[in-house]
Design a protein around this motif. Structure first.
Motif, PDB file in Angstrom:
ATOM      1  N   ILE A 173     -33.857   9.216  -0.827  1.00  0.00           N
ATOM      2  CA  ILE A 173     -32.765   8.925   0.124  1.00  0.00           C
ATOM      3  C   ILE A 173     -32.062  10.239   0.448  1.00  0.00           C
ATOM      4  N   ASP A 174     -31.986  10.539   1.744  1.00  0.00           N
ATOM      5  CA  ASP A 174     -31.443  11.827   2.179  1.00  0.00           C
ATOM      6  C   ASP A 174     -30.168  11.586   2.977  1.00  0.00           C
ATOM      7  N   MET A 175     -29.045  11.625   2.289  1.00  0.00           N
ATOM      8  CA  MET A 175     -27.773  11.336   2.958  1.00  0.00           C
ATOM      9  C   MET A 175     -27.380  12.454   3.934  1.00  0.00           C
ATOM     10  N   ASN A 176     -28.110  13.590   3.884  1.00  0.00           N
ATOM     11  CA  ASN A 176     -27.836  14.681   4.834  1.00  0.00           C
ATOM     12  C   ASN A 176     -28.573  14.502   6.147  1.00  0.00           C
ATOM     13  N   THR A 177     -29.435  13.509   6.217  1.00  0.00           N
ATOM     14  CA  THR A 177     -30.144  13.210   7.470  1.00  0.00           C
ATOM     15  C   THR A 177     -29.499  11.961   8.068  1.00  0.00           C
ATOM     16  N   PRO A 178     -28.764  12.088   9.169  1.00  0.00           N
ATOM     17  CA  PRO A 178     -27.984  10.947   9.666  1.00  0.00           C
ATOM     18  C   PRO A 178     -28.825   9.734  10.073  1.00  0.00           C
ATOM     19  N   THR A 179     -29.898   9.967  10.875  1.00  0.00           N
ATOM     20  CA  THR A 179     -30.679   8.825  11.377  1.00  0.00           C
ATOM     21  C   THR A 179     -32.172   9.183  11.355  1.00  0.00           C
ATOM     22  N   GLY A 180     -32.986   8.191  11.629  1.00  0.00           N
ATOM     23  CA  GLY A 180     -34.434   8.413  11.662  1.00  0.00           C
ATOM     24  C   GLY A 180     -34.843   9.455  12.692  1.00  0.00           C
ATOM     25  N   ALA A 181     -34.061   9.569  13.762  1.00  0.00           N
ATOM     26  CA  ALA A 181     -34.390  10.541  14.820  1.00  0.00           C
ATOM     27  C   ALA A 181     -34.284  11.973  14.299  1.00  0.00           C
ATOM     28  N   ASP A 182     -33.576  12.163  13.206  1.00  0.00           N
ATOM     29  CA  ASP A 182     -33.400  13.520  12.650  1.00  0.00           C
ATOM     30  C   ASP A 182     -34.480  13.872  11.620  1.00  0.00           C
ATOM     31  N   ILE A 183     -35.398  12.954  11.359  1.00  0.00           N
ATOM     32  CA  ILE A 183     -36.450  13.216  10.362  1.00  0.00           C
ATOM     33  C   ILE A 183     -37.622  13.929  11.032  1.00  0.00           C
ATOM     34  N   THR A 184     -38.075  15.029  10.425  1.00  0.00           N
ATOM     35  CA  THR A 184     -39.254  15.724  10.960  1.00  0.00           C
ATOM     36  C   THR A 184     -40.495  14.912  10.597  1.00  0.00           C
ATOM     37  N   ILE A 185     -41.268  14.567  11.615  1.00  0.00           N
ATOM     38  CA  ILE A 185     -42.496  13.803  11.385  1.00  0.00           C
ATOM     39  C   ILE A 185     -43.673  14.774  11.404  1.00  0.00           C
ATOM     40  N   VAL A 239     -35.405   8.260   3.492  1.00  0.00           N
ATOM     41  CA  VAL A 239     -34.470   7.272   4.036  1.00  0.00           C
ATOM     42  C   VAL A 239     -33.293   8.055   4.604  1.00  0.00           C
ATOM     43  N   ALA A 240     -32.952   7.802   5.872  1.00  0.00           N
ATOM     44  CA  ALA A 240     -31.794   8.464   6.470  1.00  0.00           C
ATOM     45  C   ALA A 240     -30.521   7.711   6.065  1.00  0.00           C
ATOM     46  N   ALA A 241     -29.371   8.364   6.274  1.00  0.00           N
ATOM     47  CA  ALA A 241     -28.090   7.790   5.830  1.00  0.00           C
ATOM     48  C   ALA A 241     -27.788   6.437   6.489  1.00  0.00           C
ATOM     49  N   ASN A 242     -28.361   6.174   7.676  1.00  0.00           N
ATOM     50  CA  ASN A 242     -28.095   4.891   8.351  1.00  0.00           C
ATOM     51  C   ASN A 242     -29.134   3.819   7.998  1.00  0.00           C
ATOM     52  N   GLY A 243     -30.047   4.141   7.042  1.00  0.00           N
ATOM     53  CA  GLY A 243     -31.029   3.143   6.606  1.00  0.00           C
ATOM     54  C   GLY A 243     -32.337   3.180   7.368  1.00  0.00           C
ATOM     55  N   ASP A 244     -32.459   4.038   8.397  1.00  0.00           N
ATOM     56  CA  ASP A 244     -33.768   4.219   9.048  1.00  0.00           C
ATOM     57  C   ASP A 244     -34.697   4.863   8.011  1.00  0.00           C
ATOM     58  N   VAL A 245     -35.985   4.500   8.086  1.00  0.00           N
ATOM     59  CA  VAL A 245     -36.906   4.917   7.025  1.00  0.00           C
ATOM     60  C   VAL A 245     -38.182   5.520   7.608  1.00  0.00           C
ATOM     61  N   ALA A 246     -38.549   6.712   7.139  1.00  0.00           N
ATOM     62  CA  ALA A 246     -39.850   7.270   7.520  1.00  0.00           C
ATOM     63  C   ALA A 246     -40.859   6.912   6.442  1.00  0.00           C
ATOM     64  N   ASN A 247     -41.946   6.326   6.854  1.00  0.00           N
ATOM     65  CA  ASN A 247     -43.060   6.033   5.933  1.00  0.00           C
ATOM     66  C   ASN A 247     -44.352   6.171   6.725  1.00  0.00           C
ATOM     67  N   LYS A 248     -45.445   5.990   6.045  1.00  0.00           N
ATOM     68  CA  LYS A 248     -46.779   6.177   6.639  1.00  0.00           C
ATOM     69  C   LYS A 248     -46.884   5.525   8.012  1.00  0.00           C
ATOM     70  N   ILE A 249     -47.538   6.237   8.921  1.00  0.00           N
ATOM     71  CA  ILE A 249     -47.726   5.751  10.286  1.00  0.00           C
ATOM     72  C   ILE A 249     -48.281   4.308  10.254  1.00  0.00           C
ATOM     73  N   GLY A 250     -47.659   3.456  11.039  1.00  0.00           N
ATOM     74  CA  GLY A 250     -48.062   2.046  11.056  1.00  0.00           C
ATOM     75  C   GLY A 250     -47.051   1.147  10.362  1.00  0.00           C
ATOM     76  N   THR A 251     -46.174   1.739   9.557  1.00  0.00           N
ATOM     77  CA  THR A 251     -45.186   0.931   8.836  1.00  0.00           C
ATOM     78  C   THR A 251     -44.267   0.188   9.797  1.00  0.00           C
ATOM     79  N   SER A 252     -43.853   0.870  10.875  1.00  0.00           N
ATOM     80  CA  SER A 252     -42.905   0.226  11.791  1.00  0.00           C
ATOM     81  C   SER A 252     -43.572  -0.928  12.547  1.00  0.00           C
ATOM     82  N   VAL A 253     -44.892  -0.854  12.715  1.00  0.00           N
ATOM     83  CA  VAL A 253     -45.611  -1.968  13.361  1.00  0.00           C
ATOM     84  C   VAL A 253     -45.547  -3.193  12.437  1.00  0.00           C
ATOM     85  N   VAL A 254     -45.774  -2.940  11.149  1.00  0.00           N
ATOM     86  CA  VAL A 254     -45.741  -4.040  10.167  1.00  0.00           C
ATOM     87  C   VAL A 254     -44.336  -4.654  10.136  1.00  0.00           C
TER      88      VAL A 254
END
Ligand code: MRU
Length: 355
Positions: A281-293, A246-261
């Motif tokens: 929860i990773d408060m050092n990662t500002p947004t979902g765009a900063d998460i390595t996929i 979870v990025a600090a702004n609440g964007d969330v990385a989860n298994k591919i397809g989660t955002s479709v749901v």
């Protein structure tokens, strides 16, 4: 009596035999194979190949793994020990990039070395063992607490949709997204659960449907492209998923397809909840765009699970293991300390303040 899959430990330390013991999740549900991992390469491979998977379980496996590798370091000199520890830590940390629990658990183990540098190496090894066991025990309590908060969002007879496996097999007990379902089962809530099969690695079919069915939960397996249909039919009262970061702004990385749901849930006014231990929860990662996929190999899409290849040789494949769900699609982030709601930049900080 036959043992259920829920009677097995997802991750276990066999200190006597210097082994990290896991269930090989790539073989489930047709075979329950218990594997002993002893070398750094075996542990790395098990995490990379998803033999042990799910963010919290990866964290616990890494903690137990680094303890076992530290135990093998033959020196009485702290600096030499610490240097070798860090080398092994970096190696394990390179096995998967998205789930922050991996580095979270390894950093916690490193802190044990740093904080106890005045002790003997033998004493530090004992403290590392205690920390690894504590990380595992805490995971059970954390999942139970997420389950209680999650259950407070549900009512008897509700239909719940989940994606991938954020179940007991992804943690040490209860799971995160499945914790409200297991607690509800004990308390007569009679939930109806829809499990997305979760292409391409089928964690929903092979793991979630398996563990919920074994527990006696009313679970229906659906293909990933059916979630809109079940939601449009009014069969789903809430979506519960786990997450990897979870990025600090609440964007969330989860298994591919989660955002479709999440997008479909918004369309049909179904609340979409993400279950996240604070270790995710990773408060050092500002947004979902900063998460390595994590990008995974083509053959998982073209061949794996099929009797024969199902795509033309040489075709281009895009195989990201995770996606980012934008925070505005999320109704709440369920942690062990309570439920964070929008605006997440504020509510996530509050969660950590009250921790
Ligand atoms: O690639 P996987 O199987 O490790 O992905 C797992 C997930 O996406 C889970 O939803 C997440 O790790 C949370 S597990 C409680």
């Amino acid at each position: 009596m036959n043992k259920s899959i829920l009677d097995y430990e997802t991750v276990e330390l066999d200190d006597e035999n210097n082994a990290l013991v896991i269930i090989d999740q790539t073989k489930l549900p047709s075979m329950t194979e218990i594997v002993n991992l002893k070398t750094a390469e075996e542990i790395w491979d098990a995490i990379y190949l998803l033999k042990v998977r799910g963010a919290p379980a990866i964290g616990v496996a890494a903690a137990v793994g680094i303890y076992l590798l530290a135990k093998k370091i033959e020196t009485d000199d702290y600096e030499t020990f610490y240097q070798e520890f860090c080398k092994q830590k970096e190696y394990l940390n390179s096995s998967r990039p998205t789930a922050v629990n991996l580095s979270w658990a390894l950093n916690r183990m490193e802190q044990v070395c740093v904080a106890n540098r005045d002790k003997t190496v033998a004493e530090i090894k004992e403290l590392l063992k205690k920390e690894a066991i504590l990380i595992k025990e805490e995971d059970i309590q954390v999942c139970k607490s997420i389950g209680e908060y999650g259950l407070s969002l549900l009512k008897k007879g509700d239909g719940i949709l989940t994606h991938c496996n954020a179940g007991q097999l992804a943690t040490c007990k209860y799971g995160t997204a499945t914790a409200p379902i297991y607690l509800g089962l004990e308390r007569g809530y009679n939930f109806r659960v829809f499990a997305d099969e979760t292409r391409p690695l089928l964690q929903g079919a092979r793991l979630t449907a398996y563990e919920l069915h074994s527990a006696g939960v009313d679970v229906t397996l659906i293909c990933d492209n059916m979630s809109a249909t079940v939601m449009r039919n009014g069969w789903v009262n809430a979506v519960f998923v786990g997450c990897d970061r979870v990025a600090a702004n609440g964007d969330v990385a989860n298994k591919i397809g989660t955002s479709v749901v999440a997008t479909v849930a918004k369309r049909y006014n179904v609340p979409f909840y993400v279950c996240a231990p604070t270790s995710t929860i990773d408060m050092n990662t500002p947004t979902g765009a900063d998460i390595t996929i994590e990008q995974r190999p083509d053959h998982e899409v073209t061949e794996m699970w099929y009797k024969e290849r199902m795509a033309p040789e040489g075709v281009k494949v895009f195989n990201p293991a995770f996606d980012v769900t934008d925070h505005d699609l999320i109704s709440g982030i369920v942690t062990e300390y309570g439920i964070a709601r929008a605006p997440y930049t504020e509510s996530l900080k509050e969660i950590f303040k009250n921790k």
